[in-house]
Design a protein around this motif. Sequence first.
Motif, mmCIF file in Angstrom:
data_model
loop_
_atom_site.group_PDB
_atom_site.id
_atom_site.type_symbol
_atom_site.label_atom_id
_atom_site.label_comp_id
_atom_site.label_asym_id
_atom_site.label_seq_id
_atom_site.Cartn_x
_atom_site.Cartn_y
_atom_site.Cartn_z
ATOM 1 N N ASP A 2 31.804 45.109 35.155
ATOM 2 C CA ASP A 2 31.400 45.788 36.385
ATOM 3 C C ASP A 2 31.432 44.820 37.558
ATOM 4 O O ASP A 2 31.830 45.179 38.662
ATOM 5 C CB ASP A 2 30.009 46.395 36.201
ATOM 6 C CG ASP A 2 29.715 47.446 37.235
ATOM 7 O OD1 ASP A 2 28.669 47.336 37.882
ATOM 8 O OD2 ASP A 2 30.536 48.359 37.398
ATOM 9 N N ARG A 3 31.014 43.596 37.330
ATOM 10 C CA ARG A 3 31.027 42.567 38.375
ATOM 11 C C ARG A 3 32.455 42.260 38.807
ATOM 12 O O ARG A 3 32.729 42.046 39.983
ATOM 13 C CB ARG A 3 30.334 41.321 37.827
ATOM 14 C CG ARG A 3 30.279 40.166 38.730
ATOM 15 C CD ARG A 3 29.172 40.336 39.721
ATOM 16 N NE ARG A 3 28.969 39.067 40.397
ATOM 17 C CZ ARG A 3 27.883 38.737 40.985
ATOM 18 N NH1 ARG A 3 26.871 39.552 41.000
ATOM 19 N NH2 ARG A 3 27.777 37.589 41.582
ATOM 20 N N HIS A 5 34.981 44.364 38.737
ATOM 21 C CA HIS A 5 35.414 45.502 39.548
ATOM 22 C C HIS A 5 34.840 45.401 40.957
ATOM 23 O O HIS A 5 35.539 45.669 41.943
ATOM 24 C CB HIS A 5 34.997 46.821 38.889
ATOM 25 C CG HIS A 5 35.480 48.016 39.615
ATOM 26 N ND1 HIS A 5 34.619 48.849 40.297
ATOM 27 C CD2 HIS A 5 36.726 48.519 39.788
ATOM 28 C CE1 HIS A 5 35.320 49.816 40.857
ATOM 29 N NE2 HIS A 5 36.599 49.639 40.567
ATOM 30 N N GLN A 6 33.590 45.007 41.073
ATOM 31 C CA GLN A 6 32.959 44.858 42.381
ATOM 32 C C GLN A 6 33.713 43.813 43.217
ATOM 33 O O GLN A 6 34.006 44.036 44.391
ATOM 34 C CB GLN A 6 31.499 44.450 42.220
ATOM 35 C CG GLN A 6 30.751 44.354 43.534
ATOM 36 C CD GLN A 6 29.286 43.985 43.348
ATOM 37 O OE1 GLN A 6 28.868 43.588 42.252
ATOM 38 N NE2 GLN A 6 28.508 44.116 44.389
ATOM 39 N N TYR A 54 33.364 51.533 47.099
ATOM 40 C CA TYR A 54 32.451 50.408 46.890
ATOM 41 C C TYR A 54 31.005 50.852 47.093
ATOM 42 O O TYR A 54 30.144 50.601 46.259
ATOM 43 C CB TYR A 54 32.788 49.252 47.839
ATOM 44 C CG TYR A 54 31.876 48.069 47.619
ATOM 45 C CD1 TYR A 54 32.256 47.047 46.781
ATOM 46 C CD2 TYR A 54 30.620 48.003 48.216
ATOM 47 C CE1 TYR A 54 31.414 45.970 46.546
ATOM 48 C CE2 TYR A 54 29.764 46.941 47.988
ATOM 49 C CZ TYR A 54 30.171 45.929 47.148
ATOM 50 O OH TYR A 54 29.330 44.881 46.897
ATOM 51 N N GLN A 57 29.343 52.941 44.428
ATOM 52 C CA GLN A 57 29.075 52.266 43.163
ATOM 53 C C GLN A 57 28.124 51.085 43.284
ATOM 54 O O GLN A 57 27.401 50.770 42.341
ATOM 55 C CB GLN A 57 30.397 51.796 42.549
ATOM 56 C CG GLN A 57 31.302 52.939 42.167
ATOM 57 C CD GLN A 57 32.641 52.460 41.645
ATOM 58 O OE1 GLN A 57 32.830 51.294 41.313
ATOM 59 N NE2 GLN A 57 33.598 53.365 41.581
ATOM 60 N N TYR A 58 28.132 50.417 44.455
ATOM 61 C CA TYR A 58 27.395 49.157 44.563
ATOM 62 C C TYR A 58 26.425 49.091 45.743
ATOM 63 O O TYR A 58 25.750 48.087 45.914
ATOM 64 C CB TYR A 58 28.374 47.981 44.650
ATOM 65 C CG TYR A 58 29.320 47.953 43.483
ATOM 66 C CD1 TYR A 58 28.864 47.630 42.208
ATOM 67 C CD2 TYR A 58 30.653 48.288 43.633
ATOM 68 C CE1 TYR A 58 29.718 47.624 41.124
ATOM 69 C CE2 TYR A 58 31.524 48.284 42.558
ATOM 70 C CZ TYR A 58 31.057 47.948 41.307
ATOM 71 O OH TYR A 58 31.908 47.957 40.241
ATOM 72 N N ASN A 73 22.143 53.322 44.223
ATOM 73 C CA ASN A 73 22.597 52.052 44.796
ATOM 74 C C ASN A 73 22.125 51.909 46.232
ATOM 75 O O ASN A 73 22.892 51.963 47.164
ATOM 76 C CB ASN A 73 24.127 51.966 44.729
ATOM 77 C CG ASN A 73 24.624 51.998 43.308
ATOM 78 O OD1 ASN A 73 24.092 51.304 42.469
ATOM 79 N ND2 ASN A 73 25.604 52.816 43.025
#
Length: 84
Positions: A2-3, A5-6, A54, A57-58, A73
Motif C-alpha cells: 500500500d505504501r 502505491h501511495q 490519492y 485512498q490516503y 482517510n
Amino acid sequence: MDRVHQLQLLKQLQEVDFVLVELNLYLDTHPDDLQALQQFNWYVQQSKEIRKTYESQYGPLLGFGYSFNQYPNGWDEGPWPWEV
C-alpha cells in the motif's frame, strides 16, 4: 505494498504537475498554440484524476478548503504527503 502505491501516485502527480508548469510557461508566450492548449487541458484532467484517487485512498493533499476531507482517510490519518 500500500505504501508503494501511495508513493507511485505521488510521483505520478509530481510528474503531471511538472508538465503543467512547463506548459503554462510555454502558453504564456505562445497563447495561440492550440496543440499546447489541448495538451495542457489533458494534463489538467490527469492531475485531477490522480489527485482524486490519492485523496480517496490516503487523505487530503491540501488544506484550506482545496481538498475534501472524508472518512476514513481524514485529517488525523497519516502519514502526510510530505512525510512519505
